[in-house]
Design an enzyme around this catalytic site. Structure first.
Site, PDB file in Angstrom:
ATOM      1  N   GLY A 247      35.766  39.899  -7.067  1.00  0.00           N
ATOM      2  CA  GLY A 247      36.592  40.840  -7.828  1.00  0.00           C
ATOM      3  C   GLY A 247      37.121  41.997  -7.005  1.00  0.00           C
ATOM      4  O   GLY A 247      37.877  42.823  -7.494  1.00  0.00           O
ATOM      5  N   ARG A 248      36.669  42.111  -5.776  1.00  0.00           N
ATOM      6  CA  ARG A 248      37.020  43.225  -4.885  1.00  0.00           C
ATOM      7  C   ARG A 248      36.735  44.564  -5.565  1.00  0.00           C
ATOM      8  O   ARG A 248      35.634  44.753  -6.047  1.00  0.00           O
ATOM      9  CB  ARG A 248      38.477  43.116  -4.401  1.00  0.00           C
ATOM     10  CG  ARG A 248      38.697  41.899  -3.506  1.00  0.00           C
ATOM     11  CD  ARG A 248      40.000  41.951  -2.755  1.00  0.00           C
ATOM     12  NE  ARG A 248      39.940  42.868  -1.626  1.00  0.00           N
ATOM     13  CZ  ARG A 248      39.333  42.601  -0.462  1.00  0.00           C
ATOM     14  NH1 ARG A 248      38.742  41.462  -0.265  1.00  0.00           N
ATOM     15  NH2 ARG A 248      39.347  43.480   0.501  1.00  0.00           N
TER      16      ARG A 248
ATOM     17  N   ARG B 148      36.701  30.361  -7.010  1.00  0.00           N
ATOM     18  CA  ARG B 148      38.098  30.060  -6.649  1.00  0.00           C
ATOM     19  C   ARG B 148      38.380  28.559  -6.713  1.00  0.00           C
ATOM     20  O   ARG B 148      39.519  28.139  -6.540  1.00  0.00           O
ATOM     21  CB  ARG B 148      38.398  30.574  -5.236  1.00  0.00           C
ATOM     22  CG  ARG B 148      38.228  32.068  -5.106  1.00  0.00           C
ATOM     23  CD  ARG B 148      39.247  32.716  -4.208  1.00  0.00           C
ATOM     24  NE  ARG B 148      39.376  32.145  -2.905  1.00  0.00           N
ATOM     25  CZ  ARG B 148      39.257  32.829  -1.758  1.00  0.00           C
ATOM     26  NH1 ARG B 148      38.948  34.119  -1.803  1.00  0.00           N
ATOM     27  NH2 ARG B 148      39.454  32.252  -0.618  1.00  0.00           N
TER      28      ARG B 148
ATOM     29  N   ASP C 267      40.958  37.807  -9.305  1.00  0.00           N
ATOM     30  CA  ASP C 267      40.417  39.152  -9.554  1.00  0.00           C
ATOM     31  C   ASP C 267      41.093  39.879 -10.723  1.00  0.00           C
ATOM     32  O   ASP C 267      40.566  40.867 -11.223  1.00  0.00           O
ATOM     33  CB  ASP C 267      40.563  40.021  -8.304  1.00  0.00           C
ATOM     34  CG  ASP C 267      39.870  39.429  -7.100  1.00  0.00           C
ATOM     35  OD1 ASP C 267      38.940  38.632  -7.294  1.00  0.00           O
ATOM     36  OD2 ASP C 267      40.264  39.762  -5.964  1.00  0.00           O
TER      37      ASP C 267
HETATM   38  O1  F6P Z   1      41.030  38.344  -3.736  1.00  0.00           O
HETATM   39  C1  F6P Z   1      40.304  37.250  -4.143  1.00  0.00           C
HETATM   40  C2  F6P Z   1      38.974  37.242  -3.505  1.00  0.00           C
HETATM   41  O2  F6P Z   1      38.431  36.117  -4.066  1.00  0.00           O
HETATM   42  C3  F6P Z   1      38.082  38.483  -3.679  1.00  0.00           C
HETATM   43  O3  F6P Z   1      37.489  38.562  -4.919  1.00  0.00           O
HETATM   44  C4  F6P Z   1      37.124  38.344  -2.523  1.00  0.00           C
HETATM   45  O4  F6P Z   1      36.609  39.587  -2.093  1.00  0.00           O
HETATM   46  C5  F6P Z   1      38.006  37.768  -1.463  1.00  0.00           C
HETATM   47  O5  F6P Z   1      39.002  37.030  -2.124  1.00  0.00           O
HETATM   48  C6  F6P Z   1      37.272  36.901  -0.467  1.00  0.00           C
HETATM   49  O6  F6P Z   1      38.212  36.297   0.364  1.00  0.00           O
HETATM   50  P1  F6P Z   1      37.901  35.437   1.657  1.00  0.00           P
HETATM   51  O7  F6P Z   1      36.438  35.197   1.744  1.00  0.00           O
HETATM   52  O8  F6P Z   1      38.684  34.199   1.456  1.00  0.00           O
HETATM   53  O9  F6P Z   1      38.403  36.252   2.809  1.00  0.00           O
END
Ligand code: F6P
Length: 367
Positions: free
Chosen positions: A191-192, A294, A148
């Protein structure tokens, strides 16, 4: 030569480059004659060792980290549910409650003579590591990770370059199918609460509209952009949506929230696609890139950053630095006190060069 025993862990969402950091930390520490141990899945290797058939800790030797620089993911495993300060446990009534298990970590560090923890993580994981350092007395060296790119104090986090590279390729690919079908293609990226991935990949991939969390959007502005393009003989449009984007006066789209876990964001791409389809009358599709961002092998740039961060973390320990995060502040890798960045988020500056670039090129930002 001082013999040391150090711990390494990876926390939060994985990011390409984690293994390169693990390798860099291991090789540079072993070359100094130190012992290096990895904790499996954040802190769970210490707090729930029985769940790991081969033990919750793994010794990181030169052999153990051979050939992993180019590999995505993390050989240690990770979790975004194992915060030791708010560890989710089921009480006698069967309800999930959060308990502070830092005391157990402190006892473990002392019993096994660990003096330093190299914590590789994003904003959440580094905040947690900072608190653990303060409570337990163990020295914590942070290494900034996240696709992010939303970590304060460093120009870049590793993982970001790989994520935007892939997102850009996806946007490139969507152009031909969008043009062939006269469609609007909406691409939702992770990207949150920060729009770095959306903005950079959107710019590099020639998006027509880019919606980021920092700029609440008016859907009519995006509609105007798409219909203007049709009027000018451009039969398709590409709209990139950061997952944390929200309409003016509206809310971020949350998928859910469970105890001991950050809220899960997603769904805005589909909402935008639905509205655009209704309001323009043009056929519209939504693609969510999600966790694909990712995965995969880190780019050369991310590998370099990871190797530089990992070796700098070990130099920090050797130089006696305490509770700092390694940071990219070009041209150098520098050190910044962990408590200065803990809990802070780096969002896209609205007066920054990338936003100016988008505006100068006539890309719709939804405002
Ligand atoms: O912080 C990285 C990130 O990829 C964010 O962009 C996304 O909101 C989150 O992780 C999702 O994480 P997970 O689905 O693994 O809980």
């Amino acid at each position: 030569m001082t013999t040391r025993k150090i711990l390494v862990n990876t926390g939060g969402g994985d990011a390409p480059g984690l293994n390169a950091v693990i390798r860099a930390v291991t090789l540079s520490a072993v070359n100094l004659g130190w012992e290096v141990w990895g904790i499996r899945e954040g802190y769970r290797g210490i707090l729930a060792p029985d769940e790991f058939p081969n033990g919750g800790l793994v010794q990181l030797t030169k052999d153990a980290v051979r050939g992993i620089t180019h590999r995505g993911g993390t050989i240690l495993g990770t979790t975004n549910r194992g915060n030791p300060l708010k560890y989710p446990v089921q009480n006698e009534a069967g309800e999930w409650v959060e308990v502070d298990r830092c005391g157990e970590l402190t006892a473990f560090f002392k019993e096994h003579d660990f003096d330093t923890l190299v914590a590789i993580g994003g904003d959440g994981s580094l905040s947690i590591a900072n608190d653990i350092g303060l409570q337990s007395g163990i020295n914590v060296i942070g290494v900034p990770k996240t696709i992010d790119n939303d970590l304060e104090g460093t120009i870049a986090t590793f993982g970001f370059d790989t994520a935007i590279d892939f997102a850009t390729e996806c946007i490139d690919r969507l152009h031909t199918t969008a043009a062939s079908h006269n469609r609007i293609m909406v691409v939702e990226v992770m990207g949150r609460y920060a729009g770095w991935i959306a903005l950079f990949a959107g710019l590099a991939g020639t998006a027509d509209a880019i919606l980021i969390p920092e700029i609440p959007f008016d859907i009519n502005k995006v509609v105007d952009k798409c219909t203007d393009r049709v009027a000018n003989g451009r039969n398709f449009s590409i709209v990139v949506v950061g997952e944390g984007a929200k309409p003016i006066g509206g809310e971020i789209s949350i998928i859910g929230k469970t105890i001991g876990q950050a809220e899960r964001i997603g769904g805005m791409g589909q909402q935008v696609a639905h509205s655009l389809g209704e309001l323009t009358g043009q056929e519209t599709r939504c693609v969510v890139l999600g966790h694909l961002l990712r995965g995969g092998s880190p780019t050369t740039r991310d590998r370099m950053l990871s190797l530089r961060f990992g070796t700098a973390a070990v130099r920090a320990i050797a130089e006696g630095k305490r509770n700092v995060m390694v940071a990219l502040q070009p041209p150098e890798i520098s050190y910044i006190p962990l408590n200065e960045i803990a809990g802070k988020m780096k969002r896209v500056p609205l007066d920054g060069d990338a936003i100016k670039t988008a505006r100068s090129m006539g890309i719709c930002l939804g405002d």
